[in-house]
Motif scaffolding. Structure first.
Motif, PDB file in Angstrom:
ATOM      1  N   MET A   1      20.603 -89.683   4.691  1.00 53.77           N
ATOM      2  CA  MET A   1      21.616 -90.802   5.448  1.00 53.77           C
ATOM      3  C   MET A   1      22.957 -90.466   4.676  1.00 53.77           C
ATOM      4  SD  MET A   1      18.978 -93.920   5.586  1.00 53.77           S
ATOM      5  CE  MET A   1      17.386 -93.714   6.139  1.00 53.77           C
ATOM      6  N   GLU A   2      23.416 -90.090   3.786  1.00 57.33           N
ATOM      7  CA  GLU A   2      24.542 -90.003   3.395  1.00 57.33           C
ATOM      8  C   GLU A   2      25.407 -88.980   3.979  1.00 57.33           C
ATOM      9  OE1 GLU A   2      25.464 -91.899   0.618  1.00 57.33           O
ATOM     10  OE2 GLU A   2      23.388 -92.583   0.749  1.00 57.33           O
ATOM     11  N   GLN A   3      25.045 -88.171   5.020  1.00 58.04           N
ATOM     12  CA  GLN A   3      25.735 -87.248   5.728  1.00 58.04           C
ATOM     13  C   GLN A   3      26.474 -88.165   6.915  1.00 58.04           C
ATOM     14  OE1 GLN A   3      23.247 -84.433   7.119  1.00 58.04           O
ATOM     15  NE2 GLN A   3      22.838 -83.444   5.230  1.00 58.04           N
ATOM     16  N   ARG A   4      26.212 -89.301   7.183  1.00 58.07           N
ATOM     17  CA  ARG A   4      26.891 -90.188   8.003  1.00 58.07           C
ATOM     18  C   ARG A   4      28.374 -90.231   8.014  1.00 58.07           C
ATOM     19  NH1 ARG A   4      23.019 -95.476   7.310  1.00 58.07           N
ATOM     20  NH2 ARG A   4      21.273 -94.570   8.088  1.00 58.07           N
ATOM     21  N   GLN A   5      29.089 -89.910   9.187  1.00 58.88           N
ATOM     22  CA  GLN A   5      30.632 -89.841   9.163  1.00 58.88           C
ATOM     23  C   GLN A   5      31.111 -91.088   9.878  1.00 58.88           C
ATOM     24  OE1 GLN A   5      31.637 -86.149  10.989  1.00 58.88           O
ATOM     25  NE2 GLN A   5      30.662 -84.963   9.397  1.00 58.88           N
ATOM     26  N   ALA A   6      30.399 -91.882  10.686  1.00 55.97           N
ATOM     27  CA  ALA A   6      30.894 -93.075  11.392  1.00 55.97           C
ATOM     28  C   ALA A   6      30.612 -94.272  10.714  1.00 55.97           C
ATOM     29  CB  ALA A   6      30.340 -93.281  12.741  1.00 55.97           C
ATOM     30  N   LYS A   7      31.468 -95.216  10.530  1.00 58.08           N
ATOM     31  CA  LYS A   7      31.480 -96.638  10.040  1.00 58.08           C
ATOM     32  C   LYS A   7      30.254 -97.422  10.373  1.00 58.08           C
ATOM     33  CE  LYS A   7      34.732 -95.760   7.372  1.00 58.08           C
ATOM     34  NZ  LYS A   7      34.371 -95.369   5.792  1.00 58.08           N
ATOM     35  N   ARG A   8      29.308 -97.459   9.592  1.00 51.78           N
ATOM     36  CA  ARG A   8      28.242 -98.412  10.035  1.00 51.78           C
ATOM     37  C   ARG A   8      28.282 -99.757   9.342  1.00 51.78           C
ATOM     38  NH1 ARG A   8      24.699 -94.292  12.053  1.00 51.78           N
ATOM     39  NH2 ARG A   8      22.964 -95.780  12.219  1.00 51.78           N
ATOM     40  N   VAL A   9      27.572-100.569  10.026  1.00 53.70           N
ATOM     41  CA  VAL A   9      27.560-101.923   9.562  1.00 53.70           C
ATOM     42  C   VAL A   9      25.990-102.329   9.397  1.00 53.70           C
ATOM     43  CG1 VAL A   9      29.860-102.501  10.261  1.00 53.70           C
ATOM     44  CG2 VAL A   9      27.885-103.232  11.814  1.00 53.70           C
ATOM     45  N   HIS A  10      25.752-103.103   8.593  1.00 56.13           N
ATOM     46  CA  HIS A  10      24.315-103.640   8.273  1.00 56.13           C
ATOM     47  C   HIS A  10      24.194-104.678   9.378  1.00 56.13           C
ATOM     48  CE1 HIS A  10      23.641-101.154   4.921  1.00 56.13           C
ATOM     49  NE2 HIS A  10      24.609-101.658   4.412  1.00 56.13           N
ATOM     50  N   LEU A  11      23.335-104.665  10.202  1.00 55.46           N
ATOM     51  CA  LEU A  11      22.914-105.833  11.204  1.00 55.46           C
ATOM     52  C   LEU A  11      21.536-105.887  11.239  1.00 55.46           C
ATOM     53  CD1 LEU A  11      24.210-107.275  13.430  1.00 55.46           C
ATOM     54  CD2 LEU A  11      23.960-105.485  14.908  1.00 55.46           C
ATOM     55  N   PHE A  12      20.908-107.030  10.629  1.00 63.63           N
ATOM     56  CA  PHE A  12      19.399-107.208  10.735  1.00 63.63           C
ATOM     57  C   PHE A  12      19.394-108.013  12.145  1.00 63.63           C
ATOM     58  CE2 PHE A  12      15.339-109.019   9.814  1.00 63.63           C
ATOM     59  CZ  PHE A  12      14.532-107.698   9.821  1.00 63.63           C
ATOM     60  N   GLN A  13      18.931-107.096  13.366  1.00 65.12           N
ATOM     61  CA  GLN A  13      19.050-107.874  14.680  1.00 65.12           C
ATOM     62  C   GLN A  13      17.673-107.423  15.463  1.00 65.12           C
ATOM     63  OE1 GLN A  13      21.300-110.067  15.934  1.00 65.12           O
ATOM     64  NE2 GLN A  13      20.050-110.616  17.595  1.00 65.12           N
ATOM     65  N   ARG A  14      17.023-108.328  16.036  1.00 63.64           N
ATOM     66  CA  ARG A  14      15.700-108.006  16.956  1.00 63.64           C
ATOM     67  C   ARG A  14      16.491-107.130  18.061  1.00 63.64           C
ATOM     68  NH1 ARG A  14      10.849-109.875  17.169  1.00 63.64           N
ATOM     69  NH2 ARG A  14      11.188-111.569  15.786  1.00 63.64           N
ATOM     70  N   VAL A  15      15.648-106.015  18.356  1.00 58.76           N
ATOM     71  CA  VAL A  15      16.050-105.192  19.599  1.00 58.76           C
ATOM     72  C   VAL A  15      15.100-104.933  20.475  1.00 58.76           C
ATOM     73  CG1 VAL A  15      18.240-104.017  18.529  1.00 58.76           C
ATOM     74  CG2 VAL A  15      15.998-102.944  18.257  1.00 58.76           C
ATOM     75  N   GLN A  16      15.067-104.469  21.655  1.00 56.59           N
ATOM     76  CA  GLN A  16      13.893-103.967  22.467  1.00 56.59           C
ATOM     77  C   GLN A  16      14.360-102.384  22.620  1.00 56.59           C
ATOM     78  OE1 GLN A  16      13.981-106.542  26.013  1.00 56.59           O
ATOM     79  NE2 GLN A  16      12.519-107.642  25.137  1.00 56.59           N
ATOM     80  N   VAL A  17      13.135-101.843  22.443  1.00 60.15           N
ATOM     81  CA  VAL A  17      13.384-100.354  22.918  1.00 60.15           C
ATOM     82  C   VAL A  17      12.301 -99.970  24.090  1.00 60.15           C
ATOM     83  CG1 VAL A  17      13.121 -97.946  21.721  1.00 60.15           C
ATOM     84  CG2 VAL A  17      13.652-100.027  20.106  1.00 60.15           C
TER      85      VAL A  17
END
Length: 119
Positions: A1-17
């Motif tokens: 997970m340390e290889q991520r280049q894009a800025k990520r934000v923590h977002l605990f949110q319900r989703v449908q998959v």
């Protein structure tokens, strides 16, 4: 997970998959212009590179729909790379990221990179 280049934000949110067979509910853990990290739902038989359609509805009622490919499966999380999203979803995601990042101008650079990489 340390290889991520894009800025990520923590977002605990319900989703449908939507995995093409079932529509399941789970939770987003973080999100960026390039992808999304989800809690792995119980009893799924997902595989790497599987297409997933992820729908996130914000507290304000805005809908973000992201077409993704599953890129990694860990013990209890799955990482999905964004393959495409419509303009409205891009605007919703941009709003989420701008309100969460310390330097909102980073979004313009990342959006430009995302658009140029899809050409």
């Amino acid at each position: 997970m340390e290889q991520r280049q894009a800025k990520r934000v923590h977002l605990f949110q319900r989703v449908q998959v939507d995995d093409g067979t079932n529509v399941l509910e789970t939770f987003c853990l973080d999100i960026s212009m390039r992808g999304i990290l989800l809690v792995l739902p119980e009893r799924v038989n997902w595989h790497l590179e599987q297409a997933l359609k992820i729908t996130l509805t914000t507290e304000a009622g805005e809908v973000l729909m992201m077409n993704c490919s599953l890129v990694h499966i860990d013990d209890d999380v799955v990482g999905c790379a964004c393959d495409s999203m419509d303009l409205e979803s891009q605007q919703v995601l941009r709003g989420i990221l701008e309100t969460s990042l310390e330097v909102p101008s980073q979004i313009n650079r990342e959006l430009s990179e995302l658009i140029s990489s899809s050409d």
